[in-house]
Design a protein around this motif. Structure first.
Motif, PDB file in Angstrom:
ATOM      1  N   ALA A 199       0.847  -1.190   0.000  1.00  0.00           N
ATOM      2  CA  ALA A 199       0.000   0.000   0.000  1.00  0.00           C
ATOM      3  C   ALA A 199       0.880   1.236   0.000  1.00  0.00           C
ATOM      4  CB  ALA A 199      -0.926   0.010   1.220  1.00  0.00           C
ATOM      5  N   VAL A 200       0.268   2.355  -0.319  1.00  0.00           N
ATOM      6  CA  VAL A 200       0.919   3.654  -0.168  1.00  0.00           C
ATOM      7  C   VAL A 200       0.440   4.217   1.164  1.00  0.00           C
ATOM      8  CG1 VAL A 200       1.257   5.941  -1.144  1.00  0.00           C
ATOM      9  CG2 VAL A 200       0.889   3.985  -2.659  1.00  0.00           C
ATOM     10  N   PHE A 201       1.307   4.235   2.152  1.00  0.00           N
ATOM     11  CA  PHE A 201       0.980   4.764   3.475  1.00  0.00           C
ATOM     12  C   PHE A 201       1.456   6.218   3.518  1.00  0.00           C
ATOM     13  CE2 PHE A 201       1.601   0.229   3.890  1.00  0.00           C
ATOM     14  CZ  PHE A 201       0.598  -0.190   4.752  1.00  0.00           C
ATOM     15  N   HIS A 202       0.563   7.136   3.833  1.00  0.00           N
ATOM     16  CA  HIS A 202       0.966   8.543   3.763  1.00  0.00           C
ATOM     17  C   HIS A 202       0.036   9.430   4.578  1.00  0.00           C
ATOM     18  CE1 HIS A 202      -2.314   9.619   0.860  1.00  0.00           C
ATOM     19  NE2 HIS A 202      -2.205   8.333   0.570  1.00  0.00           N
ATOM     20  N   MET A 203       0.475  10.650   4.826  1.00  0.00           N
ATOM     21  CA  MET A 203      -0.340  11.673   5.471  1.00  0.00           C
ATOM     22  C   MET A 203       0.368  13.011   5.317  1.00  0.00           C
ATOM     23  SD  MET A 203       0.858  13.085   8.520  1.00  0.00           S
ATOM     24  CE  MET A 203       2.641  13.105   8.768  1.00  0.00           C
TER      25      MET A 203
END
Length: 248
Positions: A131-135
């Protein structure tokens, strides 16, 4: 999801993808996928505005942060999100002044979570780490408003090649955690301090700007403070936060 998978595959299979471009391309694909599932219209906008106002928080005392251990689970995507969100939130908070206010940066129609550091995980495959984990968060303190972003992808990835005309600083550094890429870039009035880490099983990026407006392709950001919220050295510390990796 297909947009995310395609961008992620391209990112982790290229020899040395440009950190500032490939990472942004992955985020752009992730945002496009999320927009397809968000409610639009005036009612949704009102909800977002209200939620964003409620999402502004005053940082708790440093001792309170340090006394709460982060979750250790990695067997599900939800567990990974909880663990990484805690690690990132704790690391960023430790570098900000006590009076700083934090709010989540969101795309239109997206309701911010109660915890502004709670990561988004845009799926790109069947395994928890696929997954693309981001914030991204907006930070306001006595010096103005800026932002801090985080992104982690499976695979080691690469970094930027020095020589971009927008780069004010560009260097690499070998560390026990992996190879670091450090750069400061200026585009118009916007200055970005960015650090990437090629960890054993993940590519980690943190960056900080001097604008509290969400960074998006084709959008000109307003300058809202003289320098980014975090210095390049501080962003380097974030990239070296222990535990920001995926299990084998």
């Amino acid at each position: 999801m297909e947009d995310v998978r395609t961008a992620l595959t391209a990112y982790v299979t290229e020899g040395e993808p440009p950190l500032g471009l490939s990472g942004d391309a992955v985020l752009a694909a992730a945002r496009r996928s999320r927009r397809q599932h968000l409610v639009t219209g005036a009612v949704a906008v009102c909800v977002v505005v209200l939620a964003l106002a409620l999402a502004v928080v005053v940082l708790p005392h440093r001792g309170e942060i340090a006394s709460t251990p982060c979750p250790g689970g990695t067997d599900t995507r939800t567990a990974l999100v909880e663990r990484l969100s805690c690690l990132v939130g704790r690391a960023v908070r430790a570098l900000l002044p006590p009076e700083a206010q934090i709010s989540r940066l969101t795309i239109p129609g997206e309701t911010p979570p109660a915890d502004p550091f709670h990561l988004i995980a845009d799926p790109a495959g069947p395994h928890p780490q696929d997954a693309v984990f981001h914030m991204g968060v907006r930070v306001t303190d006595a010096r103005g408003t800026g932002s801090v972003y985080f992104l982690i992808l499976p695979g080691g990835g690469g970094g930027p090649k020095c020589g971009d005309p927008e780069q004010l600083v560009c260097r690499t550094e070998t560390t026990p955690a992996g190879l670091l890429w450090l750069s400061t870039l200026r585009s118009g009035d916007i200055v970005t301090n960015r650090v990437g880490l090629a960890a054993p099983n993940a590519h980690v990026q943190f960056w900080s700007t001097n604008s509290g407006v969400l960074s998006q392709t084709g959008v000109r950001l307003p300058k809202q403070r003289s320098e980014p919220t975090l210095t390049l050295d501080q962003v380097r510390l974030l990239a070296l936060t222990p535990g920001l990796d995926f299990p084998l």
